[in-house]
Design an enzyme around this catalytic site. Structure first.
Site: not given
Ligand code: FAS
Ligand code: PHB
Length: 391
Positions: A73, A201, A293, A297, A385
């Site tokens: 994009h 957005y 989100p 980032k 961004y």
């Molecule tokens: P993660 O949380 O992805 O991974 C951590 C891992 O550690 C998991 O698999 C977990 O099961 C494991 N774990 C936890 N405790 C443990 C333990 N005690 N022992 C062993 N393993 C353990 N970011 C965006 O940029 N855009 C979005 O739209 C967006 N939407 C999101 C929606 C939700 C519901 C959530 C929770 C996050 C969202 N995020 C979004 C942020 C997300 O993408 C995170 O930044 C990303 O998953 C970060 O990756 P990790 O640091 O690997 O953490």
């Molecule tokens: C998504 O595609 O899930 C998305 C895109 C932009 C954002 C957050 C989430 O700022």
């Protein structure tokens, strides 16, 4: 007892990317993951990749599926009630593009290449404990199939997300945390429909909305909702109707609706814990920080932390050069705080808050109008961004 060079707690994107990158440099690691593989690979989260993330994924051999299924994009749009939409034109101001490509696919690719390369990923672990972090030989205790095990290592990477255990490995008296909880969440759906094509957005008096995508036949949409919202009270028809009300009519009529294949609520939160290291423990990703989100980032910060931590571990292990490890926390936190501030600013700009008054609404509108009118402001937003360069 098992032994490795780097014990990685958490098999999400941060942990798995670090394991993969260390492997490419001949460094052994073991990933300990609490959930089952199926559970991890079912998660739907981030969808937009910064330029630096795309570049890194290509450099470490993870670009092929992204090129096939993802989409570049030139920028991201901001639609605004009764105003002309504004393009955060990253291509024009930085020469760089963002990519839409889902975190789920990235995690699938990481599990695929680790399995291909004989990586040790132990899932379904319980009772992970961290020991002797300030000594020369830290070790991790854990249980699997009711058997207590010990993983000896040289370094520990805490990649276990916000609710993990590794952050607790840093003594409370050394930790400083910074937090902001937002009085709303995002109700998101995935639908097997052709997406709008642009990431957009929408700021509207009814609340924020977002149109995004995962591939040419998988759309991702969100609407701001109350924290107490029950997704079961939002059948598809109600969701689509509300979503369209929040976009300008000429854009709303382009939205192709269809049955949702996933529907969930994500709370919004800003959180940073400092420092990101203690002894031989190094935190990366959501274990150290969370962003709303709104600025896309979260995943990208996890990637930049891993870039810095991989560089530091390689320097230490292969060249006995500890300078990058010593500076890891301060280096990662500079980028973390830029992303925290931008995500907070965009969340303030684009959402409706319960305590908004006429003054807040007019100031918010002026910020948008100023953005529309100032090339300097547009360039500043675009460079942040699309992602500031890695240090
Ligand atoms: P993660 O949380 O992805 O991974 C951590 C891992 O550690 C998991 O698999 C977990 O099961 C494991 N774990 C936890 N405790 C443990 C333990 N005690 N022992 C062993 N393993 C353990 N970011 C965006 O940029 N855009 C979005 O739209 C967006 N939407 C999101 C929606 C939700 C519901 C959530 C929770 C996050 C969202 N995020 C979004 C942020 C997300 O993408 C995170 O930044 C990303 O998953 C970060 O990756 P990790 O640091 O690997 O953490
Ligand atoms: C998504 O595609 O899930 C998305 C895109 C932009 C954002 C957050 C989430 O700022």
């Amino acid at each position: 007892m098992e032994r490795t060079q780097v014990a990685i707690i958490g098999g999400g994107p941060a942990g798995m990317l670090l394991s993969h990158m260390l492997h490419l440099d001949g460094i052994d690691s073991v990933v300990l993951e609490r959930q089952t593989r199926d559970h991890v690979l079912k998660r739907i989260r981030a969808g937009v990749l910064e330029y630096g993330t795309v570049k890194l994924l290509r450099e470490v051999g993870l670009g092929e599926r992204m090129e096939r299924e993802g989409h570049a994009h030139d920028g991201t749009w901001i639609a605004w009630e009764n105003r002309r939409p504004f393009l955060i034109d990253t291509k024009r101001h930085t020469g760089k593009q963002m990519w839409s490509f889902g975190q789920t696919a990235i995690t699938e690719e990481l599990y695929r290449v680790r399995a291909r390369d004989g990586g040790r990923v132990i899932d379904d672990v319980r009772q992970v404990t961290l020991h002797d972090l300030t000594g020369e030989r830290p070790w991790i205790g854990f249980e699997r199939n009711d058997k207590t095990q010990r993983l000896e290592c040289e370094f520990v990477a805490g990649c276990d997300g916000h609710h993990g255990v590794s952050r607790n490995g840093i003594p409370k008296e050394r930790l400083r945390t910074f937090e902001r909880a937002y009085p709303f969440g995002w109700l998101g759906i995935m639908s097997e429909t052709p997406p709008l094509g642009d990431i957009m957005y929408a700021q509207h008096s009814r609340g924020f909305a977002l149109a995004s995508q995962r591939n040419p036949m998988l759309s991702r949409y969100y609407i701001q909702c109350d924290l107490a919202t029950d997704p079961d009270e939002w059948p598809d028809e109600r969701f689509w109707e509300e979503l369209k009300l929040r976009f300008p009519p000429d854009i709303a009529h382009k939205i192709v609706t269809g049955p949702s294949v996933e529907k969930s609520i994500a709370p919004l939160r800003s959180f940073v814990s400092e420092p990101m290291s203690y002894g031989r423990l190094f935190l990366a990703g959501d274990s150290a920080h969370i962003v709303p989100p709104t600025g896309a980032k979260g995943l990208n910060l996890a990637v930049s932390d891993v870039y810095y931590l991989h560089r530091a571990l390689i320097a230490q292990i292969k060249r006995s050069d500890g300078r990058y490890l010593e500076r890891y926390s301060e280096t990662a936190l500079r980028r973390v705080w830029n992303a925290e501030r931008l995500s907070w600013q965009l969340t303030q700009l684009l959402h409706v808050f319960p305590d908004d008054d006429d003054f807040t609404r007019r100031v918010r509108l002026d910020e948008f109008d100023y953005l529309q009118s100032s090339t300097a402001a547009q360039a500043a937003l675009a460079e942040q961004y699309v992602g500031l360069p890695f240090e």
